[in-house]
Design an enzyme around this catalytic site. Structure first.
Site, short mmCIF file in Angstrom:
data_model
loop_
_atom_site.label_atom_id
_atom_site.label_comp_id
_atom_site.label_asym_id
_atom_site.label_seq_id
_atom_site.Cartn_x
_atom_site.Cartn_y
_atom_site.Cartn_z
N GLU A 1 46.29 -37.49 3.37
CA GLU A 1 46.34 -36.10 3.83
C GLU A 1 46.43 -35.13 2.66
O GLU A 1 45.84 -34.04 2.68
CB GLU A 1 47.53 -35.89 4.77
CG GLU A 1 47.39 -36.59 6.11
CD GLU A 1 46.13 -36.17 6.85
OE1 GLU A 1 45.93 -34.96 7.04
OE2 GLU A 1 45.35 -37.06 7.23
N TRP B 1 43.03 -34.79 1.28
CA TRP B 1 42.24 -33.88 2.11
C TRP B 1 42.48 -32.43 1.67
O TRP B 1 41.55 -31.62 1.61
CB TRP B 1 42.63 -34.02 3.59
CG TRP B 1 41.78 -34.96 4.39
CD1 TRP B 1 42.10 -36.21 4.80
CD2 TRP B 1 40.46 -34.71 4.89
NE1 TRP B 1 41.06 -36.75 5.53
CE2 TRP B 1 40.04 -35.86 5.60
CE3 TRP B 1 39.58 -33.62 4.80
CZ2 TRP B 1 38.80 -35.95 6.21
CZ3 TRP B 1 38.33 -33.72 5.42
CH2 TRP B 1 37.96 -34.87 6.11
N TRP C 1 27.39 -18.99 20.62
CA TRP C 1 28.78 -18.86 21.05
C TRP C 1 28.90 -17.87 22.19
O TRP C 1 28.11 -16.92 22.29
CB TRP C 1 29.65 -18.41 19.87
CG TRP C 1 29.57 -19.29 18.66
CD1 TRP C 1 28.91 -19.03 17.49
CD2 TRP C 1 30.16 -20.58 18.50
NE1 TRP C 1 29.05 -20.07 16.61
CE2 TRP C 1 29.82 -21.04 17.20
CE3 TRP C 1 30.95 -21.39 19.32
CZ2 TRP C 1 30.24 -22.27 16.71
CZ3 TRP C 1 31.36 -22.62 18.82
CH2 TRP C 1 31.02 -23.05 17.54
N ASN D 1 49.70 -31.26 13.52
CA ASN D 1 48.30 -31.39 13.10
C ASN D 1 47.40 -31.94 14.21
O ASN D 1 46.28 -31.47 14.39
CB ASN D 1 48.19 -32.27 11.86
CG ASN D 1 46.78 -32.28 11.30
OD1 ASN D 1 46.24 -31.25 10.94
ND2 ASN D 1 46.17 -33.46 11.25
N TRP E 1 34.36 -20.34 16.25
CA TRP E 1 35.48 -20.89 15.50
C TRP E 1 36.20 -19.84 14.66
O TRP E 1 37.40 -19.97 14.38
CB TRP E 1 35.02 -22.04 14.60
CG TRP E 1 33.94 -21.68 13.60
CD1 TRP E 1 32.60 -21.78 13.79
CD2 TRP E 1 34.14 -21.18 12.28
NE1 TRP E 1 31.93 -21.38 12.66
CE2 TRP E 1 32.85 -21.00 11.71
CE3 TRP E 1 35.25 -20.86 11.50
CZ2 TRP E 1 32.65 -20.52 10.41
CZ3 TRP E 1 35.06 -20.38 10.21
CH2 TRP E 1 33.78 -20.21 9.68
N TRP F 1 39.14 -25.87 10.91
CA TRP F 1 38.41 -25.24 12.00
C TRP F 1 36.93 -25.62 11.99
O TRP F 1 36.34 -25.88 13.04
CB TRP F 1 38.59 -23.72 11.97
CG TRP F 1 39.80 -23.34 12.75
CD1 TRP F 1 41.06 -23.11 12.29
CD2 TRP F 1 39.87 -23.21 14.18
NE1 TRP F 1 41.92 -22.84 13.33
CE2 TRP F 1 41.21 -22.89 14.50
CE3 TRP F 1 38.95 -23.32 15.21
CZ2 TRP F 1 41.64 -22.69 15.81
CZ3 TRP F 1 39.37 -23.12 16.52
CH2 TRP F 1 40.69 -22.82 16.81
#
Length: 492
Positions: free
Chosen positions: A292, A295, A324, A359, A377, A400
């Site tokens: 993580e 990341w 969208w 998370n 988003w 996102w």
């Protein structure tokens, strides 16, 4: 002449590269000064959460004492936005006879433009500006493919990142490779703080909407203890517990990393000291947390390699063709935690009440907004930034775009989270749901994830699902498929 340390998202005296360099280069009869420049209008434009700004304010008041122990005054000033920062830094430098300014690099476009303007103005006054890589364990631009290009997918990035990291371990040894820099020694000159106009009491609140962050400790001892407690007591089971929001299985250290009250090196150092073999145990909990943290590095490297990500652009160009839906009612229901999907609503209420979200829940609610409701988003990204105490553009944008299938290494658009089955899997008895959705506290376990099936015979003020997930999933897949085809045609 004196040295100035300009603090930004590095609010600590331990393991602070810029601070250490300033103190190391301070000669006899020279002193070190520190400053922080608040920019409320810029924060507003960047959707920074009031709870995060309160967190920063409280941390600065705590940090003032740590700097005082080093005989370093901490000056806090407020200007409107980044455009006024160069003059502010210049004025502080002139007033305190500074010939060299030190700071740690921020990798975002607006911040880089600000730093360039600061450097240009200081150069006109023959004042040097030194900027250091400090936020990442391996600086952006140093983890590349064999062709010299930035990685676009996480797994090969991690492999290359780990190779560089292991080389450091081989050369320096495990402790030195992740060793956090010590706190510098105090200034040899006992500065007269009144001369430098250091406030006797707390710094006044910033010109920003108030929101208390009092539930989050800001003193170094408590922060370090939280890191130790996680690594000693929770990291071993992190891979098993991390996805269950009713279990206290995550580190909750992201707010401290976001403002730099804690460094990534400090996290790696404690983790590797406790689990020295974790790099060779990819199935372990310690490696999962290590993963993580990598990341986090990946998203920062992407921001540097692809500046468009800082400018509200999707990583995959074809996703610009996604149709969208403008759905104000749906967006409001999602924001307020009133969608009729218990796990989504519990997560959104947790965010609004605490400024933090688990998370796994971030992925669930992001998928729901972008796939079930087909809302852009960016609306979710901005809502998160405006409420998260750990708001961080690189990580927030990356998360996102991953959920919306618009980003690098993203969730494929044809894989859509089912919010009901996600709840059943990760909150099977509804413990987390009942904590945050009080209306459902008396719903039997059998119906906690589908309360509308039970509420038909009971009077409870909880909304029915605002969308049929099965139909919404098919629609989302079709919309993304059409966008993909349009993208292919436009590139011909």
């Amino acid at each position: 002449m004196n040295k100035l340390v300009w603090l930004r998202n590095d609010l600590r005296v331990v393991d602070n590269t810029a601070l250490n360099q300033a103190c190391a280069q301070c000669q006899n009869n020279e002193s070190v000064i520190a400053c922080f420049i608040a920019t409320p209008m810029q924060w507003h434009e960047h959707h920074e959460a009031p709870i995060k700004i309160d967190f920063i304010h409280r941390r600065l008041n705590e940090l003032r004492h740590h700097f005082a122990e080093l005989n370093i005054p901490l000056i806090v000033k407020e200007v409107a936005d980044f455009s006024q920062v160069p003059n502010s830094i210049s004025e502080i430098s002139t007033e305190h006879q500074v010939d060299h300014v030190f700071c740690n690099k921020q990798y975002l476009v607006n911040e880089e433009q600000r730093d360039f303007a600061v450097g240009h103005l200081l150069a006109e006054k023959s004042i040097k500006l030194s900027v250091f890589d400090d936020d990442c364990l391996i600086p952006p631009g140093h983890v590349l493919t064999k062709q010299g290009d930035p990685f676009k997918v996480f797994t090969p990035f991690r492999k290359a990142w780990l190779n560089i990291y292991r080389d450091q371990l081989d050369v320096l040894g495990i402790n030195l490779a992740v060793q956090a820099k010590p706190t510098p020694l105090p200034n040899t000159i006992n500065m007269d703080f009144n001369k430098h106009e250091i406030p006797v009491f707390n710094y006044p609140a910033f010109n920003y909407p108030p929101c208390s962050s009092i539930d989050w400790a800001v003193d170094d001892e408590a922060i370090h203890q939280r890191l130790l407690t996680f690594c000693y007591e929770k990291a071993a089971n992190y891979h098993e517990d991390r996805d269950f929001p009713a279990i206290d299985g995550t580190s909750c250290l992201s707010p401290y990393l976001a403002i730099g009250a804690l460094s990534l090196r400090q996290c790696f150092h404690v983790l590797m000291t406790e689990f020295p073999e974790c790099l060779e145990q990819p199935e372990s909990g310690a490696f999962s947390w290590f993963n993580e943290l990598v990341w986090r590095e990946f998203y920062r490297h992407l921001m540097v390699a692809f500046p468009k990500l800082c400018c509200e652009r999707p990583f995959h160009e074809w996703t610009q063709f996604v149709q969208w839906r403008p759905d104000d009612a749906g967006l409001k229901a999602w924001q307020q935690g009133k969608t009729g999907f218990p796990i989504v609503d519990a997560a959104m209420r947790q965010l609004k009440a605490t400024g933090w979200m688990h998370n796994r829940l971030r992925m669930i609610v992001a998928s729901f907004l972008t796939k079930d409701l087909l809302i852009h988003w960016q609306a979710g990204e901005q809502w998160f930034m405006s409420h998260l105490i750990d708001g961080d553009l690189a990580s927030n944008n990356g998360g996102w775009q991953w959920a919306a299938s618009t980003g690098t290494d993203a969730q494929p658009y044809f894989r859509v989270f089912n919010p009901t089955t996600q709840g059943q899997r990760f909150d099977p008895k509804g413990e987390f749901i009942r904590k945050w959705v009080q209306e459902l506290k008396d719903v039997p376990d059998k119906f906690i994830h589908t309360p509308h099936l039970w509420l038909g015979a009971h009077s409870v003020n909880y909304p029915k699902p605002i969308v049929d997930h099965k139909q919404a999933r098919l629609l989302a897949i079709d919309v993304f498929k059409q966008a993909n085809e349009l993208g292919k045609q436009s590139s011909l």
